[in-house]
Design an enzyme around this catalytic site. Sequence first.
Site: not given
Ligand code: ADP
Length: 190
Positions: A146, A14, A89, A128, A134
């Site tokens: 996750r 993404k 999410r 990554r 990260r």
């Molecule tokens: P990925 O692309 O690997 O899914 P992100 O960078 O989008 O990871 O998000 C990293 C973390 O931040 C998530 O695992 C969650 O803990 C938190 N997070 C991000 N967006 C949300 C959301 N919309 N609601 C709740 N937690 C979120």
Amino acid sequence: MKYFILFGPPGAGKGTQATAMVEKFNLCHISTGELLRNEIASGSELGKQAKALIESGSLVPDEVVEGMIENKFRTVRNVEGFLLDGFPRTIAQAESLDQMLAKTGESVTSVVSIMIPDSLIMERIRHRASIEGRADDASEEIVNNRIKTYHEKTEPLIEFYKKAGKYAEVDGTGNIEEVRTRIFDLMNKF
Ligand code: ADP
């Protein structure tokens, strides 16, 4: 304004694809994950609260991310729309987004979903981790959590947006350029 939702499991690409999408279609990229990581880096109260949740592979509370999104909608100008990356999410977040947009008579334009199988998720995230470092990529246990969180809380959004007639999916396997071409072909229709 156009409101695109970039959807897909962790590691689907993404963030990578978002950069090209915002440039081509003059959109503001809002990544809730990135906003939260900035809060952690700044040492803010919100960051302190979010850190443990993120680093265990759980979600932060809906209200926290909803506040971040609404704040961006209020302050960003001179774009043709928004690309929401990592939000919504949960079903509750999706309903909240609908309510936010309804205030100005607007609605979600389309979901652009990048799909990859679970087997590829681990491989992409391992790669990554070696580049970006990260904290939530650091162990297989966190990544598995996750993936589990994604299946339980986030995947139901596919049905939610299918019912609304707003769901579109591209195959996320293949190289970056191949996936980008599929996404651009799709977005040109909106
Ligand atoms: P990925 O692309 O690997 O899914 P992100 O960078 O989008 O990871 O998000 C990293 C973390 O931040 C998530 O695992 C969650 O803990 C938190 N997070 C991000 N967006 C949300 C959301 N919309 N609601 C709740 N937690 C979120």
